[in-house]
Design a protein around this motif. Structure first.
Motif, short mmCIF file in Angstrom:
data_model
loop_
_atom_site.label_atom_id
_atom_site.label_comp_id
_atom_site.label_asym_id
_atom_site.label_seq_id
_atom_site.Cartn_x
_atom_site.Cartn_y
_atom_site.Cartn_z
N MET A 1 -65.91 -2.62 43.95
CA MET A 1 -66.02 -2.02 45.24
C MET A 1 -64.55 -1.44 45.25
O MET A 1 -63.53 -1.78 45.39
N ALA A 2 -64.76 -0.04 45.77
CA ALA A 2 -63.57 0.75 46.14
C ALA A 2 -62.92 0.29 47.17
O ALA A 2 -63.41 -0.18 48.20
N GLU A 3 -61.54 0.01 47.31
CA GLU A 3 -60.60 -0.41 48.48
C GLU A 3 -60.05 0.88 49.38
O GLU A 3 -59.72 2.16 48.82
N ARG A 4 -60.06 0.67 50.57
CA ARG A 4 -59.54 1.59 51.68
C ARG A 4 -58.06 1.63 51.41
O ARG A 4 -57.41 0.61 51.38
N ILE A 5 -57.52 2.77 51.65
CA ILE A 5 -56.16 2.95 51.75
C ILE A 5 -55.85 3.36 53.14
O ILE A 5 -56.22 4.35 53.69
N ASP A 6 -55.17 2.37 53.81
CA ASP A 6 -54.76 2.56 55.29
C ASP A 6 -53.38 2.05 55.59
O ASP A 6 -52.89 1.48 54.52
N GLY A 7 -52.85 1.99 56.68
CA GLY A 7 -51.81 1.49 57.23
C GLY A 7 -50.50 1.92 56.26
O GLY A 7 -50.50 3.16 56.03
N TRP A 8 -49.70 1.06 56.17
CA TRP A 8 -48.44 1.31 55.37
C TRP A 8 -48.48 2.02 54.20
O TRP A 8 -47.90 2.81 53.70
N ALA A 9 -49.62 1.66 53.26
CA ALA A 9 -49.96 2.04 51.94
C ALA A 9 -50.06 3.49 52.00
O ALA A 9 -49.70 4.71 51.27
N ARG A 10 -51.13 3.95 53.10
CA ARG A 10 -51.28 5.27 53.34
C ARG A 10 -50.03 6.14 53.79
O ARG A 10 -49.87 7.23 53.16
N GLU A 11 -49.45 5.56 54.21
CA GLU A 11 -48.03 6.43 54.94
C GLU A 11 -47.02 6.55 53.54
O GLU A 11 -46.53 7.72 53.48
N MET A 12 -46.94 5.47 52.70
CA MET A 12 -46.35 5.65 51.57
C MET A 12 -46.84 7.07 50.46
O MET A 12 -45.95 7.72 49.97
N LEU A 13 -48.10 6.72 50.41
CA LEU A 13 -48.60 7.69 49.50
C LEU A 13 -48.71 9.03 50.04
O LEU A 13 -48.68 10.27 49.38
N GLU A 14 -48.55 9.25 51.29
CA GLU A 14 -48.64 10.57 52.09
C GLU A 14 -47.06 11.35 52.09
O GLU A 14 -46.88 12.20 52.54
N ARG A 15 -45.97 10.32 51.59
CA ARG A 15 -44.63 10.76 51.78
C ARG A 15 -44.38 12.19 50.85
O ARG A 15 -44.88 12.19 49.91
N GLU A 16 -43.44 12.88 51.32
CA GLU A 16 -43.26 14.06 50.70
C GLU A 16 -42.20 13.76 49.58
O GLU A 16 -41.34 12.98 49.68
N GLY A 17 -42.61 14.16 48.26
CA GLY A 17 -41.53 14.15 47.30
C GLY A 17 -41.68 13.08 46.39
O GLY A 17 -40.81 13.08 45.22
N VAL A 18 -42.61 12.21 46.49
CA VAL A 18 -42.77 10.81 45.85
C VAL A 18 -43.76 11.07 44.57
O VAL A 18 -44.53 11.88 44.56
N PHE A 19 -43.22 10.68 43.54
CA PHE A 19 -43.86 10.88 42.39
C PHE A 19 -44.61 9.25 42.02
O PHE A 19 -44.23 8.27 42.67
N ALA A 20 -45.67 9.48 40.96
CA ALA A 20 -46.33 8.26 40.40
C ALA A 20 -45.77 8.02 39.14
O ALA A 20 -45.68 8.90 38.55
N THR A 21 -45.99 6.75 38.73
CA THR A 21 -45.73 6.43 37.51
C THR A 21 -47.20 5.75 36.97
O THR A 21 -47.43 4.68 37.64
N LEU A 22 -47.88 6.36 36.02
CA LEU A 22 -49.15 6.00 35.72
C LEU A 22 -48.85 5.41 34.26
O LEU A 22 -48.16 5.51 33.42
N ALA A 23 -49.78 4.23 34.42
CA ALA A 23 -49.61 3.51 33.26
C ALA A 23 -51.34 3.31 32.59
O ALA A 23 -52.14 3.21 33.41
N THR A 24 -51.30 3.61 31.48
CA THR A 24 -52.86 3.73 30.79
C THR A 24 -52.70 2.87 29.38
O THR A 24 -51.73 2.45 29.20
N VAL A 25 -53.88 2.82 28.85
CA VAL A 25 -53.86 1.76 27.73
C VAL A 25 -54.24 2.85 26.48
O VAL A 25 -55.04 3.58 26.44
#
Length: 138
Positions: A1-25
């Motif tokens: 089941m998919a999780e909602r993104i809200d609150g502080w996590a949403r604010e963090m993911l909406e910040r300008e200029g932040v990059f993600a570090t992606l991990a794959t297998v």
């Protein structure tokens, strides 16, 4: 089941200029990491790459992904599964939107990058979030 993104996590993911570090297998089971651009759309993350690179090849074989977005000691971790979108108009529109987001201070650079991307075969992945870990620097 998919999780909602809200609150502080949403604010963090909406910040300008932040990059993600992606991990794959990787095919041999080892982890592979790459720093990437991303978009937040509703409760999913959208990522994009040139076809043939290591990380999209890994995700096509095994859709399980993990990524972290950090801003200093603030960070959000996301685990989920990625679904490929190979439609070129969609993939090109996604990378153009990312270029404009990450180069907002230099629109001419964003457009030059978009012109280069248009010569490439691109792939988008939509990540359905299964777990979020929040770490605000409180």
């Amino acid at each position: 089941m998919a999780e909602r993104i809200d609150g502080w996590a949403r604010e963090m993911l909406e910040r300008e200029g932040v990059f993600a570090t992606l991990a794959t297998v990787s095919a041999d089971g080892s982890p592979f990491q790459a720093v990437i651009w991303f978009l937040l759309r509703d409760d999913t993350l959208v990522i994009n790459s040139k076809v043939g690179r290591v990380w999209p090849t890994n995700v096509l074989r095994d859709p399980r992904v993990s990524l972290v977005v950090e801003d200093g000691y603030d960070w959000v971790g996301v685990r989920g599964r990625a679904q490929a979108v190979t439609d070129q108009p969609t993939a090109q529109a996604d990378i153009a939107e990312m270029s404009r987001r990450y180069n907002a201070g230099d629109p001419a650079k964003a457009e030059r990058m978009i012109a280069a991307f248009e010569t490439q075969e691109r792939i988008t992945f939509v990540i359905r979030v299964e777990r979020i870990t929040e770490h605000p620097d409180a």
